[in-house]
Design a protein around this motif. Sequence first.
Motif, PDB file in Angstrom:
ATOM      1  N   PRO A 128       0.740  -1.237  -0.006  1.00 47.82           N
ATOM      2  CA  PRO A 128      -0.208  -0.044   0.031  1.00 47.82           C
ATOM      3  C   PRO A 128       0.732   1.053   0.018  1.00 47.82           C
ATOM      4  O   PRO A 128       1.913   1.154   0.620  1.00 47.82           O
ATOM      5  CB  PRO A 128      -0.975   0.025   1.294  1.00 47.82           C
ATOM      6  N   PHE A 129       0.207   2.305  -0.829  1.00 46.37           N
ATOM      7  CA  PHE A 129       0.902   3.698  -0.691  1.00 46.37           C
ATOM      8  C   PHE A 129       0.247   4.369   0.266  1.00 46.37           C
ATOM      9  O   PHE A 129      -0.783   4.633   0.089  1.00 46.37           O
ATOM     10  CB  PHE A 129       0.889   4.219  -2.148  1.00 46.37           C
ATOM     11  N   CYS A 130       1.140   5.000   1.275  1.00 51.85           N
ATOM     12  CA  CYS A 130       0.483   5.971   2.359  1.00 51.85           C
ATOM     13  C   CYS A 130       1.753   6.860   2.466  1.00 51.85           C
ATOM     14  O   CYS A 130       2.694   6.824   2.884  1.00 51.85           O
ATOM     15  CB  CYS A 130       0.506   5.173   3.447  1.00 51.85           C
ATOM     16  N   GLU A 131       1.206   8.259   2.036  1.00 51.36           N
ATOM     17  CA  GLU A 131       2.376   9.481   2.219  1.00 51.36           C
ATOM     18  C   GLU A 131       1.788  10.615   2.597  1.00 51.36           C
ATOM     19  O   GLU A 131       0.425  10.965   2.246  1.00 51.36           O
ATOM     20  CB  GLU A 131       2.887   9.639   0.645  1.00 51.36           C
ATOM     21  N   PRO A 132       2.257  11.402   3.511  1.00 53.31           N
ATOM     22  CA  PRO A 132       1.729  12.708   3.586  1.00 53.31           C
ATOM     23  C   PRO A 132       1.666  13.718   2.295  1.00 53.31           C
ATOM     24  O   PRO A 132       2.530  13.478   1.351  1.00 53.31           O
ATOM     25  CB  PRO A 132       2.947  13.365   4.373  1.00 53.31           C
ATOM     26  N   ILE A 133       0.574  14.189   2.385  1.00 55.65           N
ATOM     27  CA  ILE A 133       0.229  15.256   1.204  1.00 55.65           C
ATOM     28  C   ILE A 133       1.226  16.449   1.334  1.00 55.65           C
ATOM     29  O   ILE A 133       1.142  17.212   2.523  1.00 55.65           O
ATOM     30  CB  ILE A 133      -1.180  15.468   1.140  1.00 55.65           C
ATOM     31  N   PRO A 134       2.103  16.748   0.491  1.00 56.88           N
ATOM     32  CA  PRO A 134       3.069  17.898   0.835  1.00 56.88           C
ATOM     33  C   PRO A 134       2.284  19.246   0.990  1.00 56.88           C
ATOM     34  O   PRO A 134       1.584  19.684   0.367  1.00 56.88           O
ATOM     35  CB  PRO A 134       3.722  18.044  -0.667  1.00 56.88           C
ATOM     36  N   ARG A 135       2.605  19.676   2.391  1.00 55.83           N
ATOM     37  CA  ARG A 135       2.120  20.910   2.814  1.00 55.83           C
ATOM     38  C   ARG A 135       0.644  20.981   2.855  1.00 55.83           C
ATOM     39  O   ARG A 135       0.026  22.013   3.234  1.00 55.83           O
ATOM     40  CB  ARG A 135       2.569  22.253   1.844  1.00 55.83           C
ATOM     41  N   GLY A 136       0.085  19.683   2.994  1.00 56.45           N
ATOM     42  CA  GLY A 136      -1.393  19.619   2.969  1.00 56.45           C
ATOM     43  C   GLY A 136      -2.336  19.879   1.848  1.00 56.45           C
ATOM     44  O   GLY A 136      -1.782  20.592   1.092  1.00 56.45           O
ATOM     45  N   LEU A 137      -3.574  19.560   2.000  1.00 55.83           N
ATOM     46  CA  LEU A 137      -4.448  19.854   0.679  1.00 55.83           C
ATOM     47  C   LEU A 137      -5.024  21.170   1.012  1.00 55.83           C
ATOM     48  O   LEU A 137      -5.355  21.650   2.076  1.00 55.83           O
ATOM     49  CB  LEU A 137      -5.408  18.696   0.935  1.00 55.83           C
ATOM     50  N   ARG A 138      -5.297  21.762  -0.415  1.00 57.81           N
ATOM     51  CA  ARG A 138      -6.095  23.091  -0.478  1.00 57.81           C
ATOM     52  C   ARG A 138      -6.884  23.135  -1.736  1.00 57.81           C
ATOM     53  O   ARG A 138      -6.449  22.228  -2.533  1.00 57.81           O
ATOM     54  CB  ARG A 138      -5.063  24.142  -0.127  1.00 57.81           C
ATOM     55  N   VAL A 139      -7.508  24.150  -1.705  1.00 58.17           N
ATOM     56  CA  VAL A 139      -8.301  24.345  -2.977  1.00 58.17           C
ATOM     57  C   VAL A 139      -7.308  24.566  -4.029  1.00 58.17           C
ATOM     58  O   VAL A 139      -6.561  25.528  -4.073  1.00 58.17           O
ATOM     59  CB  VAL A 139      -9.496  25.432  -2.812  1.00 58.17           C
ATOM     60  N   GLY A 140      -7.609  23.911  -5.321  1.00 56.93           N
ATOM     61  CA  GLY A 140      -6.756  24.073  -6.319  1.00 56.93           C
ATOM     62  C   GLY A 140      -5.654  23.099  -6.548  1.00 56.93           C
ATOM     63  O   GLY A 140      -5.216  22.912  -7.820  1.00 56.93           O
ATOM     64  N   MET A 141      -5.434  22.350  -5.473  1.00 54.89           N
ATOM     65  CA  MET A 141      -4.553  21.081  -5.797  1.00 54.89           C
ATOM     66  C   MET A 141      -5.018  20.013  -6.624  1.00 54.89           C
ATOM     67  O   MET A 141      -6.263  19.805  -6.551  1.00 54.89           O
ATOM     68  CB  MET A 141      -4.016  20.611  -4.431  1.00 54.89           C
ATOM     69  N   SER A 142      -4.260  19.151  -7.040  1.00 57.38           N
ATOM     70  CA  SER A 142      -4.696  17.759  -7.555  1.00 57.38           C
ATOM     71  C   SER A 142      -3.986  16.869  -7.168  1.00 57.38           C
ATOM     72  O   SER A 142      -2.582  17.066  -6.965  1.00 57.38           O
ATOM     73  CB  SER A 142      -4.601  18.124  -9.405  1.00 57.38           C
ATOM     74  N   VAL A 143      -4.567  15.464  -7.280  1.00 55.71           N
ATOM     75  CA  VAL A 143      -3.635  14.334  -6.979  1.00 55.71           C
ATOM     76  C   VAL A 143      -3.763  13.511  -8.314  1.00 55.71           C
ATOM     77  O   VAL A 143      -4.974  13.293  -8.500  1.00 55.71           O
ATOM     78  CB  VAL A 143      -4.230  13.867  -5.688  1.00 55.71           C
ATOM     79  N   TYR A 144      -2.775  12.926  -8.737  1.00 53.65           N
ATOM     80  CA  TYR A 144      -2.692  12.317 -10.030  1.00 53.65           C
ATOM     81  C   TYR A 144      -2.417  10.846  -9.646  1.00 53.65           C
ATOM     82  O   TYR A 144      -1.161  10.605  -9.291  1.00 53.65           O
ATOM     83  CB  TYR A 144      -1.894  12.882 -11.101  1.00 53.65           C
TER      84      TYR A 144
END
Length: 341
Positions: A45-61
């Motif tokens: 399984p892949f489990c990683e911190p989201i760099p600097r946290g999630l915010r509006v405008g970000m995308s995860v690919y």
Amino acid sequence: MTCEPGSGYPLTNNLMSEDKLPLQDLKAICVPAPGYHPNYNPTLPFCEPIPRGLRVGMSVYVQGVAFKNMQRFVVNFALGPDPVAHDIAFHFNPRFDGWNKVIFNSRLSGQWGQEEELKRIPFKNGEHFEVLVTVTEQHYKVLVNGNLFYEYGHRTPIQNITHLYVDGDMTLQSVNFLGSYFSSSEGPGVDLQSPVNLPAMEGPPVFNPPVPFLQKLQGGMVTHRTIIIRGFIPLSAKRFHINFNVGTTGQIALHINPRMDEKAVVRNSFQNGVWGSEERSISYNPFGPGKYFDLSIRASTYHFKVFANGQHVFDYKHRVLATMVDILEIGGDVTLSYVQV
């Protein structure tokens, strides 16, 4: 299980003098563009911190290949590193095990909420797929293979989300966090790449643009500026090109020409109405029919430095001043997933 930081691009704190480094050190330097945080071929399984946290405008690919006997997989935006103990703000769960549907849900205060489901599957067993989740003010916008699939409304503040979790019946090829760049004006200690003093991107990535593709490059290819190009090469493809053009003179500072029919990657420049001498030597060829690629093209003081899927491919010594380049052109037998300048 809890998340441990993984590896994306190797970083360096000495990029201002990179052209003075030994060749073996130059080839090891691959720095992502601001706001671009890739992980290549991670284990599940892949489990990683989201760099600097999630915010509006970000995308995860998320890019992968479904197992031929795929039954289920999950993509979770979690409120902590433990996928069992911590809550989940966004749960994306395709199910092939006799149900053939995709489930969306949230787990808050330890309890699953009301499921939202689509009784159609945009994935095929044994085939490549791309999932892009973009965060808007109201919802998570989900695209699969470049097509809008669903919009899932927020059930908890996105500021509480800290980790991405991916697991299931697939081979995970890459995970990319897009749009997490902050300017130095947001406060000290915010920009993880501040030692490099990278130039800011002009804007967010362009997703699934048509080919041929043209984009103005304001300010030219200044030192350390990085261009990201991700795409797919159709099975019938023969050739495509990526050109860094000087619009005022018609020169091409760098012509990258993958030739699937020759199994070669040709580089050249066009000056004074003629092509120069070709360069063909390459550390490895990432281009082939049916393959995805993720290119990082960066200008250093004396070279263009090109990486594919996190690995060094070639350097190209400047024959035309990179700062004169003002147009990015892409054409030929290629399908683009996104371009970021």
